[in-house]
Motif scaffolding. Structure first.
Motif, PDB file in Angstrom:
ATOM      1  N   ILE A  39     -11.841  23.594 -94.092  1.00  0.00           N
ATOM      2  CA  ILE A  39     -12.929  23.302 -93.995  1.00  0.00           C
ATOM      3  C   ILE A  39     -12.298  21.299 -94.039  1.00  0.00           C
ATOM      4  O   ILE A  39     -13.125  20.822 -93.390  1.00  0.00           O
ATOM      5  CB  ILE A  39     -13.417  23.396 -94.498  1.00  0.00           C
ATOM      6  CG1 ILE A  39     -13.665  25.437 -94.520  1.00  0.00           C
ATOM      7  CG2 ILE A  39     -15.380  22.591 -94.909  1.00  0.00           C
ATOM      8  CD1 ILE A  39     -14.172  25.185 -93.132  1.00  0.00           C
ATOM      9  N   LEU A  40     -11.507  21.701 -94.905  1.00  0.00           N
ATOM     10  CA  LEU A  40     -11.727  19.845 -95.661  1.00  0.00           C
ATOM     11  C   LEU A  40     -11.051  18.946 -94.216  1.00  0.00           C
ATOM     12  O   LEU A  40     -11.140  17.529 -93.863  1.00  0.00           O
ATOM     13  CB  LEU A  40     -11.147  19.993 -97.231  1.00  0.00           C
ATOM     14  CG  LEU A  40     -12.174  19.888 -98.226  1.00  0.00           C
ATOM     15  CD1 LEU A  40     -11.159  20.578 -99.749  1.00  0.00           C
ATOM     16  CD2 LEU A  40     -13.248  19.512 -98.563  1.00  0.00           C
ATOM     17  N   THR A  41      -9.902  19.692 -93.984  1.00  0.00           N
ATOM     18  CA  THR A  41      -9.049  19.312 -93.180  1.00  0.00           C
ATOM     19  C   THR A  41      -9.966  19.548 -91.770  1.00  0.00           C
ATOM     20  O   THR A  41      -9.754  17.557 -91.264  1.00  0.00           O
ATOM     21  CB  THR A  41      -7.874  19.795 -92.350  1.00  0.00           C
ATOM     22  OG1 THR A  41      -7.199  19.925 -93.712  1.00  0.00           O
ATOM     23  CG2 THR A  41      -7.050  19.143 -91.414  1.00  0.00           C
ATOM     24  N   ALA A  42     -10.770  20.130 -91.679  1.00  0.00           N
ATOM     25  CA  ALA A  42     -11.887  19.051 -89.290  1.00  0.00           C
ATOM     26  C   ALA A  42     -12.698  18.619 -90.558  1.00  0.00           C
ATOM     27  O   ALA A  42     -12.655  18.290 -89.242  1.00  0.00           O
ATOM     28  CB  ALA A  42     -12.097  21.133 -89.734  1.00  0.00           C
ATOM     29  N   TRP A  43     -13.434  18.624 -91.747  1.00  0.00           N
ATOM     30  CA  TRP A  43     -13.845  17.183 -91.880  1.00  0.00           C
ATOM     31  C   TRP A  43     -13.678  15.871 -91.615  1.00  0.00           C
ATOM     32  O   TRP A  43     -14.308  14.949 -91.395  1.00  0.00           O
ATOM     33  CB  TRP A  43     -15.263  17.935 -93.023  1.00  0.00           C
ATOM     34  CG  TRP A  43     -15.772  17.210 -92.893  1.00  0.00           C
ATOM     35  CD1 TRP A  43     -16.222  16.188 -94.078  1.00  0.00           C
ATOM     36  CD2 TRP A  43     -17.268  17.109 -92.508  1.00  0.00           C
ATOM     37  NE1 TRP A  43     -17.598  15.886 -94.148  1.00  0.00           N
ATOM     38  CE2 TRP A  43     -18.419  16.617 -93.230  1.00  0.00           C
ATOM     39  CE3 TRP A  43     -18.032  18.703 -91.867  1.00  0.00           C
ATOM     40  CZ2 TRP A  43     -19.513  16.219 -92.884  1.00  0.00           C
ATOM     41  CZ3 TRP A  43     -19.048  18.485 -91.636  1.00  0.00           C
ATOM     42  CH2 TRP A  43     -20.481  16.977 -92.195  1.00  0.00           C
ATOM     43  N   LYS A  44     -12.664  15.975 -92.375  1.00  0.00           N
ATOM     44  CA  LYS A  44     -12.445  14.874 -92.128  1.00  0.00           C
ATOM     45  C   LYS A  44     -12.075  13.927 -91.142  1.00  0.00           C
ATOM     46  O   LYS A  44     -11.837  12.860 -90.625  1.00  0.00           O
ATOM     47  CB  LYS A  44     -11.177  15.202 -92.760  1.00  0.00           C
ATOM     48  CG  LYS A  44     -11.436  14.694 -95.103  1.00  0.00           C
ATOM     49  CD  LYS A  44     -10.270  14.554 -95.358  1.00  0.00           C
ATOM     50  CE  LYS A  44     -10.740  14.618 -96.410  1.00  0.00           C
ATOM     51  NZ  LYS A  44      -9.528  15.181 -97.714  1.00  0.00           N
ATOM     52  N   ARG A  45     -11.243  15.040 -90.196  1.00  0.00           N
ATOM     53  CA  ARG A  45     -10.969  14.560 -88.624  1.00  0.00           C
ATOM     54  C   ARG A  45     -12.048  14.511 -87.743  1.00  0.00           C
ATOM     55  O   ARG A  45     -12.129  13.284 -86.600  1.00  0.00           O
ATOM     56  CB  ARG A  45      -9.698  15.630 -88.272  1.00  0.00           C
ATOM     57  CG  ARG A  45      -8.267  15.542 -88.151  1.00  0.00           C
ATOM     58  CD  ARG A  45      -7.697  16.320 -87.745  1.00  0.00           C
ATOM     59  NE  ARG A  45      -7.643  15.742 -86.308  1.00  0.00           N
ATOM     60  CZ  ARG A  45      -7.060  16.518 -85.468  1.00  0.00           C
ATOM     61  NH1 ARG A  45      -6.843  18.146 -85.452  1.00  0.00           N
ATOM     62  NH2 ARG A  45      -6.773  16.169 -83.809  1.00  0.00           N
ATOM     63  N   ASN A  50     -14.563  12.624 -83.211  1.00  0.00           N
ATOM     64  CA  ASN A  50     -15.551  11.628 -82.011  1.00  0.00           C
ATOM     65  C   ASN A  50     -14.990   9.910 -81.212  1.00  0.00           C
ATOM     66  O   ASN A  50     -15.210  10.311 -80.649  1.00  0.00           O
ATOM     67  CB  ASN A  50     -17.015  11.242 -82.990  1.00  0.00           C
ATOM     68  CG  ASN A  50     -17.361  12.610 -83.295  1.00  0.00           C
ATOM     69  OD1 ASN A  50     -17.266  13.261 -82.496  1.00  0.00           O
ATOM     70  ND2 ASN A  50     -18.181  12.683 -84.116  1.00  0.00           N
ATOM     71  N   GLY A  51     -14.433   9.512 -82.005  1.00  0.00           N
ATOM     72  CA  GLY A  51     -13.813   8.555 -81.138  1.00  0.00           C
ATOM     73  C   GLY A  51     -12.914   8.577 -79.813  1.00  0.00           C
ATOM     74  O   GLY A  51     -13.033   8.389 -78.959  1.00  0.00           O
ATOM     75  N   GLU A  52     -11.961   9.661 -80.078  1.00  0.00           N
ATOM     76  CA  GLU A  52     -11.101  10.381 -78.953  1.00  0.00           C
ATOM     77  C   GLU A  52     -11.986  10.731 -77.551  1.00  0.00           C
ATOM     78  O   GLU A  52     -11.737  10.864 -76.655  1.00  0.00           O
ATOM     79  CB  GLU A  52     -10.296  11.947 -79.788  1.00  0.00           C
ATOM     80  CG  GLU A  52      -9.190  11.793 -78.343  1.00  0.00           C
ATOM     81  CD  GLU A  52      -8.359  11.089 -77.910  1.00  0.00           C
ATOM     82  OE1 GLU A  52      -7.454  11.336 -76.815  1.00  0.00           O
ATOM     83  OE2 GLU A  52      -7.454   9.430 -78.306  1.00  0.00           O
ATOM     84  N   ILE A  53     -13.324  11.830 -78.379  1.00  0.00           N
ATOM     85  CA  ILE A  53     -14.051  12.015 -77.005  1.00  0.00           C
ATOM     86  C   ILE A  53     -14.845  10.214 -77.086  1.00  0.00           C
ATOM     87  O   ILE A  53     -15.194  10.835 -75.394  1.00  0.00           O
ATOM     88  CB  ILE A  53     -15.436  12.664 -77.989  1.00  0.00           C
ATOM     89  CG1 ILE A  53     -14.949  13.868 -78.642  1.00  0.00           C
ATOM     90  CG2 ILE A  53     -16.166  12.972 -76.983  1.00  0.00           C
ATOM     91  CD1 ILE A  53     -15.995  15.249 -79.420  1.00  0.00           C
TER      92      ILE A  53
END
Length: 114
Positions: A39-45, A50-53
């Motif tokens: 969860i923390l890894t996903a949240w931090k990414r 969003n920038g890549e999107i």
């Protein structure tokens, strides 16, 4: 790894064997820490993703505009080819009329070339 924090929330989680397998492949000690790490890894990414999107959406817009330009050019080229074919037919009809008229001129025999 997340820093040590007091864990005051206790929840039960139901999941498929497949999801459980993914959780258990994650670094960490025990199920709770592994799940928390996911969860923390996903949240931090999220900001990075969003920038890549955003970058991909801009790139897609450029490609979309290129496609529209190419479709317009294809349409224009198709119009040009149809016009050329129509003109070729008209020129051929005129040539046949000239050949026919030329044959009617005295002293100009059919098949005779100057």
């Amino acid at each position: 790894m997340p820093e040590k924090m007091l864990k005051t929330v206790s929840k039960s989680v139901r999941m498929t064997e497949e999801v459980y397998g993914y959780v258990m492949q994650t670094p960490g000690k025990g199920f709770s820490e592994k799940f928390e790490n996911i969860i923390l890894t996903a949240w931090k990414r999220i900001p990075e993703l969003n920038g890549e999107i955003g970058r991909l959406e801009k790139k897609l817009e450029v490609k979309r505009l290129d496609l529209y330009r190419m479709l317009d050019a294809e349409r224009d080229l198709g119009d040009f080819v149809r016009t050329c074919r129509r003109m070729n037919g008209q020129l051929e009809a005129m040539r046949l009329k000239l050949d026919s008229a030329s044959a009617c001129i005295p002293g100009n025999m059919e098949g005779e070339k100057e």
